[in-house]
Structures are given as C-alpha cells and as structure tokens.
Enzyme design. Structure first.
Site, PDB file in Angstrom:
ATOM      1  N   GLU A   1      -5.283  15.048  -0.357  1.00  0.00           N
ATOM      2  CA  GLU A   1      -5.696  13.677  -0.074  1.00  0.00           C
ATOM      3  C   GLU A   1      -7.127  13.600   0.453  1.00  0.00           C
ATOM      4  O   GLU A   1      -7.600  12.544   0.855  1.00  0.00           O
ATOM      5  CB  GLU A   1      -4.719  13.006   0.894  1.00  0.00           C
ATOM      6  CG  GLU A   1      -4.407  13.777   2.148  1.00  0.00           C
ATOM      7  CD  GLU A   1      -3.348  13.101   3.022  1.00  0.00           C
ATOM      8  OE1 GLU A   1      -3.083  11.906   2.835  1.00  0.00           O
ATOM      9  OE2 GLU A   1      -2.812  13.783   3.908  1.00  0.00           O
TER      10      GLU A   1
ATOM     11  N   ARG B   1       7.611  10.620   6.229  1.00  0.00           N
ATOM     12  CA  ARG B   1       6.534  10.443   7.216  1.00  0.00           C
ATOM     13  C   ARG B   1       7.170  10.588   8.603  1.00  0.00           C
ATOM     14  O   ARG B   1       7.947   9.723   9.008  1.00  0.00           O
ATOM     15  CB  ARG B   1       5.910   9.058   7.086  1.00  0.00           C
ATOM     16  CG  ARG B   1       5.060   8.850   5.846  1.00  0.00           C
ATOM     17  CD  ARG B   1       4.378   7.483   5.895  1.00  0.00           C
ATOM     18  NE  ARG B   1       3.360   7.344   4.863  1.00  0.00           N
ATOM     19  CZ  ARG B   1       3.575   6.746   3.697  1.00  0.00           C
ATOM     20  NH1 ARG B   1       4.741   6.234   3.414  1.00  0.00           N
ATOM     21  NH2 ARG B   1       2.586   6.651   2.812  1.00  0.00           N
TER      22      ARG B   1
ATOM     23  N   ASN C   1      -3.400   7.374  -1.365  1.00  0.00           N
ATOM     24  CA  ASN C   1      -3.865   6.350  -0.411  1.00  0.00           C
ATOM     25  C   ASN C   1      -5.138   6.837   0.291  1.00  0.00           C
ATOM     26  O   ASN C   1      -6.117   6.111   0.403  1.00  0.00           O
ATOM     27  CB  ASN C   1      -2.792   6.061   0.647  1.00  0.00           C
ATOM     28  CG  ASN C   1      -1.490   5.607   0.038  1.00  0.00           C
ATOM     29  OD1 ASN C   1      -1.482   5.198  -1.123  1.00  0.00           O
ATOM     30  ND2 ASN C   1      -0.418   5.684   0.783  1.00  0.00           N
ATOM     31  N   ASP C   2      -5.077   8.062   0.761  1.00  0.00           N
ATOM     32  CA  ASP C   2      -6.257   8.609   1.425  1.00  0.00           C
ATOM     33  C   ASP C   2      -7.263   9.170   0.420  1.00  0.00           C
ATOM     34  O   ASP C   2      -8.472   9.034   0.608  1.00  0.00           O
ATOM     35  CB  ASP C   2      -5.850   9.702   2.415  1.00  0.00           C
ATOM     36  CG  ASP C   2      -5.373   9.094   3.718  1.00  0.00           C
ATOM     37  OD1 ASP C   2      -6.044   8.175   4.215  1.00  0.00           O
ATOM     38  OD2 ASP C   2      -4.316   9.509   4.225  1.00  0.00           O
TER      39      ASP C   2
ATOM     40  N   HIS D   1      -0.582   0.509   6.799  1.00  0.00           N
ATOM     41  CA  HIS D   1       0.759   0.824   7.259  1.00  0.00           C
ATOM     42  C   HIS D   1       1.705  -0.373   7.173  1.00  0.00           C
ATOM     43  O   HIS D   1       2.859  -0.246   6.797  1.00  0.00           O
ATOM     44  CB  HIS D   1       0.710   1.367   8.686  1.00  0.00           C
ATOM     45  CG  HIS D   1       1.589   2.538   8.817  1.00  0.00           C
ATOM     46  ND1 HIS D   1       1.125   3.821   8.844  1.00  0.00           N
ATOM     47  CD2 HIS D   1       2.925   2.614   8.813  1.00  0.00           C
ATOM     48  CE1 HIS D   1       2.142   4.632   8.893  1.00  0.00           C
ATOM     49  NE2 HIS D   1       3.257   3.927   8.870  1.00  0.00           N
TER      50      HIS D   1
ATOM     51  N   ARG E   1      -9.087   2.010   3.741  1.00  0.00           N
ATOM     52  CA  ARG E   1      -7.862   1.473   3.143  1.00  0.00           C
ATOM     53  C   ARG E   1      -7.265   0.302   3.906  1.00  0.00           C
ATOM     54  O   ARG E   1      -6.374  -0.370   3.411  1.00  0.00           O
ATOM     55  CB  ARG E   1      -6.818   2.600   2.971  1.00  0.00           C
ATOM     56  CG  ARG E   1      -6.334   3.188   4.255  1.00  0.00           C
ATOM     57  CD  ARG E   1      -5.555   4.470   4.030  1.00  0.00           C
ATOM     58  NE  ARG E   1      -4.123   4.256   4.054  1.00  0.00           N
ATOM     59  CZ  ARG E   1      -3.230   5.225   4.120  1.00  0.00           C
ATOM     60  NH1 ARG E   1      -3.624   6.496   4.145  1.00  0.00           N
ATOM     61  NH2 ARG E   1      -1.959   4.982   4.143  1.00  0.00           N
TER      62      ARG E   1
ATOM     63  N   CYS F   1       2.626  11.163  -3.749  1.00  0.00           N
ATOM     64  CA  CYS F   1       3.378  10.344  -2.802  1.00  0.00           C
ATOM     65  C   CYS F   1       2.555   9.185  -2.279  1.00  0.00           C
ATOM     66  O   CYS F   1       2.986   8.465  -1.393  1.00  0.00           O
ATOM     67  CB  CYS F   1       3.913  11.195  -1.662  1.00  0.00           C
ATOM     68  SG  CYS F   1       2.644  12.105  -0.798  1.00  0.00           S
TER      69      CYS F   1
ATOM     70  N   ARG G   1       6.820  15.826   5.892  1.00  0.00           N
ATOM     71  CA  ARG G   1       5.395  15.993   6.170  1.00  0.00           C
ATOM     72  C   ARG G   1       5.222  16.134   7.668  1.00  0.00           C
ATOM     73  O   ARG G   1       5.720  15.308   8.439  1.00  0.00           O
ATOM     74  CB  ARG G   1       4.614  14.775   5.688  1.00  0.00           C
ATOM     75  CG  ARG G   1       3.147  14.898   6.079  1.00  0.00           C
ATOM     76  CD  ARG G   1       2.338  13.741   5.639  1.00  0.00           C
ATOM     77  NE  ARG G   1       2.614  12.546   6.405  1.00  0.00           N
ATOM     78  CZ  ARG G   1       2.050  11.372   6.142  1.00  0.00           C
ATOM     79  NH1 ARG G   1       1.227  11.263   5.111  1.00  0.00           N
ATOM     80  NH2 ARG G   1       2.312  10.328   6.871  1.00  0.00           N
TER      81      ARG G   1
HETATM   82  C1  PEP Z   1      -1.488   9.103   1.204  1.00  0.00           C
HETATM   83  O1  PEP Z   1      -2.518   9.224   1.867  1.00  0.00           O
HETATM   84  O2  PEP Z   1      -1.487   8.805  -0.015  1.00  0.00           O
HETATM   85  C2  PEP Z   1      -0.176   9.276   1.837  1.00  0.00           C
HETATM   86  C3  PEP Z   1       0.917   9.269   1.125  1.00  0.00           C
HETATM   87  O3  PEP Z   1      -0.150   9.419   3.183  1.00  0.00           O
HETATM   88  P1  PEP Z   1      -0.277   8.208   4.237  1.00  0.00           P
HETATM   89  O4  PEP Z   1      -0.221   6.922   3.444  1.00  0.00           O
HETATM   90  O5  PEP Z   1       0.854   8.354   5.182  1.00  0.00           O
HETATM   91  O6  PEP Z   1      -1.613   8.460   4.838  1.00  0.00           O
HETATM   92 MG    MG Z   2      -2.456  10.149   3.804  1.00  0.00          MG
END
Ligand code: PEP
Ligand code: MG
Length: 582
Positions: free
Chosen positions: A438, A301, A461-462, A194, A472, A509, A337
């Site tokens: 994800e 977000r 990302n996830d 984050h 991550r 995203c 989201r």
């Molecule tokens: C992701 O997981 O790629 C995503 C965009 O959501 P976040 O980074 O908020 O988990």
């Molecule tokens: Mg995510």
C-alpha cells in the site's frame, strides 16, 4: 408543513437510500458561560473545582497505569506530562485567584488556560506547542468533570436516526446501537475514509464531505440520505418522500435478487475461480460476511481492539477475538492484519508525543509503530499465533515500505513463538505471513518482497493516496482520487505479476476490490483474491459469473496501452455495454 426540499451535494460513500430523522453528534467543545459568584458562594465554587480536579487526577492515573503495564515505565512518562500540569500549583492558584474575584469555576479554568496558551504560542517553539496541547487536553478533562459530561453520544440514538457528525471514528461506532442507525452524514471524509468503510460494512447509506453540515441541521429534522448519488435532502417534500420510498423498496428487492448468488462459486464463464472475501473490523461482522457468501476474511482490521477506550489489549483479548472469528469462518482463511494505528488514533490512547504529528498518514503508523513498541506488537502476535490452532489464520503486516521492516517484524514473531513455547501454549508454527502493498516503494520492489513472504494483499486505499498525493479523507481533493489512472494500473500489474512470478497468491483488500466498476479489470490483471465490504460480494460475484477471464485479459491489454484516464474510461464503458454488465 414545509414543502421545499433542501438538497445538499456531498460525496457518495456507501450506497443505498435511507429515510429518517437527524441525530447530531456533538463535538467535545464546551459552552463556557461567565457567571457572577457572590462572596458567600466562593468557597463552594472552589470546592467544585477541587472535586473536578481530583476526579480528573484519578482518570489520568488510571490511564498512566495502563500505559505502564503495557509499555513499561519509560513510556508511561508521557502520561506524566498531563499529571504534572494538573498538579502544577501555579495553574491551580491562578484559577483560584480568578474564582476569588467572583466568577464561576468553568469560566476561570477557561480564562487561565487561554492566557497560558497565548504565552506558549508566542514562544514559537515545538516543545511549548506540545505543552500547550497537553494543557488543552487536561483543561478539557477538568471542564468535562465540572460540567458533568453532557455530550451526546451514539448510545443516545433513537430509532430511524441518521447520524450527522464532523467525523465518525471506529471508537464512536463501537458504542452504536445496532439497527437504530439508518444513515451517516459527515463533514470530513472521502470515499475510503473510515466513516465510509464503517458505513459500507454495516450496509448503511452514507454521504461524506459535506462541510459545515452539522450546523445546518437540527436534531429531529426529517431527512433523506441518498448514498448512491451523494445527496442529503433536508425537510423533503411529500413528492420527494414518495419517490424515495419507492427507491427504498426497489433497494430491498434488489438485495433479495442478489442473495441468489450467495452460495454460488465466484467463477468466470471460462472456468477461472477466484476467492471473494470480506473485510471486517470486529468479530460480529464475520457473521455478516458469511451471510453474504464470503469465502474468506481477506482483511481483519484489528484496530478496534485498541480504540475501545480501555487501553492496550492484552494477549488474552487478542486471542479471544481472533479465535471467535477463526472458528466461525472455518475452513476459510482469516487474514488478521496487525494493528494499523495512525497518528490521530494514537492520540486518543494518550501517547501525546507521537499523537500530534503534522502528517499522521506519513508518520508513526502501522508497522512503524509496532516496531517502535515491540511489546504491544508481541502481545498481538502471540494472540494471533494462539488463535491459529482454532482455524485457518494468517498474519498480515500493514504499511510495509522496505524489506527490513518485514525482517524486523518476523524477528519479533519468532520471539513471540519462543515465549509461547516456554509458556507451553499451542500455536501453528508454520503460520502464513503476508504483507500489504500500500506504499509505492513496496509496489515497486514487490518482486523482492514477494520472495520474502507467503502472500501479498494490495491496499488500494492507501496505495492510491500515496501514489497520487491525494489525501483519502480530504473532500476537496476527492475528485483526484483515481483508481483508473494509468499509473495505478501499471502499479497493480507490477504487483500482481511479481507475486505470480514468485509463485505467491495476491489479493486486494482496498475498496477498489469491492467496486463492481473495476471487477473485470482486476480479473484481467490476474488478481487471485478480492476482499471487500461484505455487502459488495454478491454484486461482484454476479459480474465475475457473467464474463470470461480471456475477455477481461484482453480488456486489460487495451487499457494498459492508454495514456490517460479519458481513453481508459471510453474503453471501459464500451466493454461494460458490450458485456451488458450494468
Ligand atoms: C488500504 O489501504 O487499502 C487498506 C485496505 O487499509 P486501510 O483502509 O485500513 O488503511
Ligand atoms: Mg491501508
């Protein structure tokens, strides 16, 4: 004057260089000093304890009321646990007994809590472990009231500050003074943590994963953050400083050069146009999205609304926030989201039984949390629905792992619509609903999912975290986090092909969408929409405008034949060299 550089190597999380002064954000650990209290002052000391406890009681009751309002009576019981501990006469009399023996209140609270904690530890039982956590939380609150909160916060920032912290949460950054902060350095985190995302969206250079760094620096120390190479340079020499000043000037002029692309379409040499959107975390960032030439908000977000420390947001608050963005972005789409609160974030809301999960990333997160607490979810859905009459608003569910979750969420959406109808409030009945892909299970059944929804958006990302079993935010395994692993490439192809076979649009995203290193690959895979941190948009657009879809497609065909990342890396490098992309 010190002329030696101290160079520390971390993970490059947000590009650019920054020159400034160290600002260490302290944790809420308290330094408890034992003081002798003379008999004549003991009454006064007990009085101090009572004042701190009654302040804490008021805070806890306020918190409990909030929970009651949003979650109903049943759930507010969780907050009762804290009040029960605070009101426990045994704990209080133990602390008073210690003060009567001639020590200060802080020390007495600390000692008694330590003693009880040890008893809980020896019980080796989950229930008591949880009670221990409750006890420690309450003790922290009492201590902070006894000591009069002295913790430094981001509101104390001075100009040219480079923030050093163990980790930075969205709640921390909400309180940040705009423009004061020049860079981030944190102990915890990886490229998609984050902290990294916040730094990127604010266009602030950041280095993460530098263990123990907060203990190696001093407030006000001179420092350079190199977010391109992942370096932190303490007490830089005159020569280093000069070099970095030049680098900084180059950065400013590059930015100007990229601005030329701002109003041009994201179209390839052979005419394939894609949408470039921005990821945002609060309404203010929509302005920056437009400034960088975003043609959509591909990911809003919404968690920040939940993390401002004021309890759960009301339907009205949701409505106000989303409407502001919808209006600002008209006629472009805004994909909101629904909340993706992870276990760690829930802890800060005071829902202790679910906030202390052993494995929060796989726990009661995102859509799972929403389905368990439909009232909180419905308030958000109603807010989004009402905002939909003010712009091009879409809904997106996070962390979907099975079809039933989509159907259950849609059922609550229908209830939200029914309620709004009864209340005579306007909304767009045919609002589009999409899901994030994800979780690997969702990627594998993306053909079925695509038939169920209006659009897909890939959260790399996830998706990478779960597919490769790489946390991550853990810097020790950050080198294993590989967007170009053949497994990821195949999953991406599956998802994009599934969406297209069902006639649906598919976006991305996750951070991968904004990394110029992968733009050609994603274009070749057929991605329709790229959503990223706004600052990346001009860089990605420049690449898209300089290659053809046909070349990108044949690049991907070659990559998909590779069995390992080394082969993929060589092909990618050759492609970029030939295309003169970097
Ligand atoms: C992701 O997981 O790629 C995503 C965009 O959501 P976040 O980074 O908020 O988990
Ligand atoms: Mg995510």
């Amino acid at each position: 004057m010190n002329t030696d550089n101290i160079i520390l190597n971390g993970i490059a999380a947000s590009s650019g260089v920054a020159i400034g002064k160290v600002f260490v954000l302290e944790e809420d650990d308290f330094l408890i000093i034992k003081k002798e209290i003379p008999v004549s002052k003991i009454k006064q000391e007990i009085n101090r304890l009572e004042i701190a406890m009654s302040k804490t009681k008021k805070e806890l009751e306020k918190n409990q009321k909030e929970l009651n309002k949003v979650l109903g009576e049943n759930y507010a019981k969780i907050a009762d646990a804290h009040l029960l501990i605070l009101n426990d006469p045994m704990v209080k009399s133990e602390v008073e007994k210690m003060i009567n023996s001639g020590v200060n209140a802080e020390y007495a609270v600390h000692e008694v809590v330590e003693k009880i904690s040890k008893t809980f530890d020896s019980m080796n039982n989950d229930y008591f472990r949880e009670r221990k956590n409750d006890l420690l939380d309450v003790a922290k609150k009492v201590l902070s009231n006894l000591l009069g909160k002295k913790k430094k916060t981001l509101t104390d920032l001075e100009e040219n500050s480079i923030v050093f912290a163990k980790t930075l949460t969205p709640a921390d950054t909400i309180t940040m003074k705009e423009g004061m902060i020049k860079g981030f350095v944190t102990e915890i985190g990886g490229k998609t943590s984050h902290t990294a995302l916040v730094a990127q969206s604010l266009e602030i250079p950041a280095v993460v994963g530098l263990r123990d760094i907060t203990h190696k620096v001093k407030q006000g120390m001179s420092v350079i953050v190199d977010g391109n190479l992942g370096l932190v340079i303490l007490e830089p020499s005159k020569e280093t400083l000069e070099n970095y000043k030049r680098e900084y000037e180059k950065q400013v002029s590059n930015k100007k050069e990229l601005e030329k692309f701002k109003d041009l379409p994201a179209i390839t040499l052979d005419g394939r146009e894609v949408v470039l959107g921005a990821n945002i975390e609060n309404p203010e960032e929509a302005r920056s999205a437009l400034r960088h030439g975003a043609n959509a908000i591909g990911l809003y977000r919404s968690e920040f609304l939940f993390l401002s420390g004021k309890g759960f947001p009301s339907e009205e608050e949701h409505y106000r926030n989303y409407t502001a963005v919808a209006k600002m972005m008209m006629p472009y789409e805004v994909i909101i989201r629904t909340m993706d609160l992870g276990g760690d974030k829930i802890a800060r809301l005071g829902l202790m039984d679910i906030g202390r999960e052993a494995n929060p990333f796989m726990g009661l997160r995102a859509i799972r949390f929403c389905l368990k607490y439909p009232e909180i979810f419905k308030a958000q859905l109603k807010g989004i629905l009402r905002a939909s009459v003010h712009g091009n608003v879409k809904i997106m569910y996070p962390m979907i792992s099975r079809i039933s979750e989509i159907r259950d969420a849609n059922r609550i959406l229908e209830q939200a619509k029914e309620e709004l109808k009864k209340e005579g409030k306007k909304f767009k009945d045919d609002i589009e609903v999409g899901v994030m892909i994800e979780v690997p299970s969702a990627a594998i059944i993306s053909d079925v999912i695509a038939r169920e929804v209006d659009f897909l958006s890939i959260g790399t990302n996830d998706l990478i975290q779960y597919t490769m079993a790489v946390d991550r935010v853990n810097s020790d395994v950050a080198h294993l986090y590989s967007p170009m692993h053949p497994a990821i490439l195949r999953l991406l192809k599956t998802i994009i092909d599934s969406a297209h076979a069902a006639g649906k649009n598919v976006g991305m995203c996750g951070e991968m969408a904004g990394d110029p290193a992968y733009t050609a690959v994603l274009l070749g895979l057929g991605l329709d929409e790229f959503s990223m941190s706004a600052v990346q948009i001009p860089k990605v657009k420049k690449i898209i405008r300089n290659i053809s879809k046909t070349e990108a497609k044949s690049l991907v065909e070659n990559l998909l034949k590779c069995s390992n990342m080394q082969e993929i890396d060589i092909i990618l490098k050759k492609f970029k060299y030939k295309q003169n992309l970097f």
